[in-house]
Design a protein around this motif. Structure first.
Motif, PDB file in Angstrom:
ATOM      1  N   SER A  67     -29.244  30.780  97.633  1.00 18.05           N
ATOM      2  CA  SER A  67     -29.086  31.760  98.685  1.00 18.05           C
ATOM      3  C   SER A  67     -28.788  31.009  99.974  1.00 18.05           C
ATOM      4  O   SER A  67     -29.287  29.903 100.185  1.00 18.05           O
ATOM      5  N   ILE A  68     -27.968  31.596 100.813  1.00 15.66           N
ATOM      6  CA  ILE A  68     -27.686  30.991 102.117  1.00 15.66           C
ATOM      7  C   ILE A  68     -28.183  31.951 103.183  1.00 15.66           C
ATOM      8  O   ILE A  68     -27.759  33.105 103.253  1.00 15.66           O
ATOM      9  N   ILE A  69     -29.112  31.450 104.006  1.00 13.29           N
ATOM     10  CA  ILE A  69     -29.634  32.217 105.131  1.00 13.29           C
ATOM     11  C   ILE A  69     -29.447  31.354 106.368  1.00 13.29           C
ATOM     12  O   ILE A  69     -29.877  30.198 106.390  1.00 13.29           O
ATOM     13  N   ASP A  70     -28.840  31.934 107.385  1.00 13.31           N
ATOM     14  CA  ASP A  70     -28.414  31.180 108.553  1.00 13.31           C
ATOM     15  C   ASP A  70     -27.504  30.067 108.040  1.00 13.31           C
ATOM     16  O   ASP A  70     -26.489  30.354 107.450  1.00 13.31           O
ATOM     17  N   GLN A  71     -27.872  28.820 108.200  1.00  9.49           N
ATOM     18  CA  GLN A  71     -27.041  27.744 107.666  1.00  9.49           C
ATOM     19  C   GLN A  71     -27.805  26.921 106.631  1.00  9.49           C
ATOM     20  O   GLN A  71     -27.441  25.794 106.334  1.00  9.49           O
ATOM     21  N   ASN A  72     -28.868  27.497 106.092  1.00  7.72           N
ATOM     22  CA  ASN A  72     -29.692  26.799 105.114  1.00  7.72           C
ATOM     23  C   ASN A  72     -29.395  27.323 103.711  1.00  7.72           C
ATOM     24  O   ASN A  72     -29.463  28.518 103.465  1.00  7.72           O
ATOM     25  N   THR A  73     -29.080  26.406 102.808  1.00 14.43           N
ATOM     26  CA  THR A  73     -28.907  26.755 101.396  1.00 14.43           C
ATOM     27  C   THR A  73     -30.217  26.465 100.697  1.00 14.43           C
ATOM     28  O   THR A  73     -30.771  25.379 100.840  1.00 14.43           O
ATOM     29  N   MET A  74     -30.739  27.448  99.980  1.00 10.39           N
ATOM     30  CA  MET A  74     -32.017  27.268  99.304  1.00 10.39           C
ATOM     31  C   MET A  74     -31.972  27.826  97.898  1.00 10.39           C
ATOM     32  O   MET A  74     -31.114  28.634  97.562  1.00 10.39           O
ATOM     33  N   GLU A  75     -32.914  27.376  97.111  1.00 11.47           N
ATOM     34  CA  GLU A  75     -33.019  27.783  95.718  1.00 11.47           C
ATOM     35  C   GLU A  75     -33.731  29.133  95.609  1.00 11.47           C
ATOM     36  O   GLU A  75     -34.631  29.439  96.385  1.00 11.47           O
ATOM     37  N   VAL A  76     -33.301  29.925  94.632  1.00  9.58           N
ATOM     38  CA  VAL A  76     -33.973  31.176  94.283  1.00  9.58           C
ATOM     39  C   VAL A  76     -34.552  30.990  92.889  1.00  9.58           C
ATOM     40  O   VAL A  76     -33.895  30.433  91.999  1.00  9.58           O
ATOM     41  N   LEU A  77     -35.766  31.438  92.682  1.00 15.34           N
ATOM     42  CA  LEU A  77     -36.468  31.263  91.414  1.00 15.34           C
ATOM     43  C   LEU A  77     -35.729  31.998  90.294  1.00 15.34           C
ATOM     44  O   LEU A  77     -35.678  33.230  90.285  1.00 15.34           O
ATOM     45  N   PRO A  78     -35.152  31.281  89.316  1.00 19.32           N
ATOM     46  CA  PRO A  78     -34.389  31.949  88.257  1.00 19.32           C
ATOM     47  C   PRO A  78     -35.261  32.804  87.338  1.00 19.32           C
ATOM     48  O   PRO A  78     -34.783  33.757  86.737  1.00 19.32           O
ATOM     49  N   GLY A  79     -36.540  32.482  87.248  1.00 20.74           N
ATOM     50  CA  GLY A  79     -37.434  33.269  86.416  1.00 20.74           C
ATOM     51  C   GLY A  79     -37.699  34.665  86.958  1.00 20.74           C
ATOM     52  O   GLY A  79     -38.229  35.521  86.248  1.00 20.74           O
ATOM     53  N   ALA A  80     -37.311  34.910  88.207  1.00 21.21           N
ATOM     54  CA  ALA A  80     -37.520  36.229  88.803  1.00 21.21           C
ATOM     55  C   ALA A  80     -36.454  37.233  88.373  1.00 21.21           C
ATOM     56  O   ALA A  80     -36.641  38.434  88.525  1.00 21.21           O
ATOM     57  N   LEU A  81     -35.348  36.748  87.824  1.00 24.73           N
ATOM     58  CA  LEU A  81     -34.269  37.636  87.418  1.00 24.73           C
ATOM     59  C   LEU A  81     -34.504  38.187  86.017  1.00 24.73           C
ATOM     60  O   LEU A  81     -35.194  37.581  85.208  1.00 24.73           O
ATOM     61  N   THR A  82     -33.911  39.326  85.743  1.00 28.00           N
ATOM     62  CA  THR A  82     -33.867  39.886  84.394  1.00 28.00           C
ATOM     63  C   THR A  82     -32.574  39.382  83.768  1.00 28.00           C
ATOM     64  O   THR A  82     -31.504  39.498  84.360  1.00 28.00           O
ATOM     65  N   TRP A  83     -32.674  38.823  82.548  1.00 23.26           N
ATOM     66  CA  TRP A  83     -31.529  38.171  81.912  1.00 23.26           C
ATOM     67  C   TRP A  83     -31.114  38.884  80.640  1.00 23.26           C
ATOM     68  O   TRP A  83     -31.958  39.327  79.877  1.00 23.26           O
ATOM     69  N   VAL A  84     -29.798  38.947  80.398  1.00 22.46           N
ATOM     70  CA  VAL A  84     -29.246  39.509  79.167  1.00 22.46           C
ATOM     71  C   VAL A  84     -28.091  38.622  78.725  1.00 22.46           C
ATOM     72  O   VAL A  84     -27.223  38.277  79.529  1.00 22.46           O
TER      73      VAL A  84
END
Length: 187
Positions: free
Chosen positions: A136-153
């Motif tokens: 995710s990019i917020i302002d000018q910072n690129t950061m990781e998003v927890l992949p386990g939080a997503l629903t996957w198919v």
């Protein structure tokens, strides 16, 4: 010497400071490099810390062994020490060093932020798993998003599956994998 105005001149533009404090190599104060961080929901942040002695002298620019804690409505602390913005609101995260030296940094939970998969295609085999990378990019910072939080198919579960954000290959073939978090959906 070639000064800009063509004539040499005196210039006092230096300063030299010396501490008169006694030598003290014991950390008695810590500070986070970032005092406030904006994160999307399920954003992940690993803070870095500075260590100072009782006289304010910087002793350590990358202090290790700092333990994080926070209220559940703010988030959780992952097993590797990273902060995960899994809560429902922003708030303060407490950092503790040596059991009694503390500081705090503020987390602002951003209501909507663009998130995307880091890679649009992945080649894997049945021997090595791939932890899906989401950013995710917020302002000018690129950061990781927890992949386990997503629903996957997986469109073809005989080729691969995703569990907790970890892509596992089973057999030869190709397929699409879809991850969804709230309104965000990517393939």
């Amino acid at each position: 010497n070639a000064p800009s105005d063509g004539v040499e001149r005196s210039g006092e533009n230096g300063i030299f400071a010396v501490s008169s404090a006694p030598t003290d190599n014991v950390i008695s104060e810590i500070q986070s490099y970032k005092r406030k961080i904006k994160l999307p929901r399920y954003g992940v942040f690993m803070p870095s810390f500075l260590g100072y002695n009782q006289y304010g002298a910087l002793l350590n620019k990358d202090l290790q062994g700092v333990v994080l804690s926070c209220e559940p409505q703010v988030g959780t602390i992952a097993s590797d020490g990273r902060f995960v913005a899994s809560g429902t609101s922003g708030g303060m995260v407490t950092a503790t060093y040596n059991g009694n030296i503390q500081t705090e940094f503020e987390v602002e939970l951003v209501a909507s932020a663009e998130i995307a998969f880091k890679l649009d295609s992945v080649l894997i085999d049945s021997k090595k798993e791939y932890p899906v990378e989401i950013q995710s990019i917020i302002d000018q910072n690129t950061m990781e998003v927890l992949p386990g939080a997503l629903t996957w198919v997986s469109n073809n579960p005989s080729v691969c599956s995703v569990e907790g954000g970890i892509l596992k290959g089973f057999s030869n073939g190709s397929t699409y994998v879809v991850g969804q978090l709230g309104d965000f959906k990517d393939t």
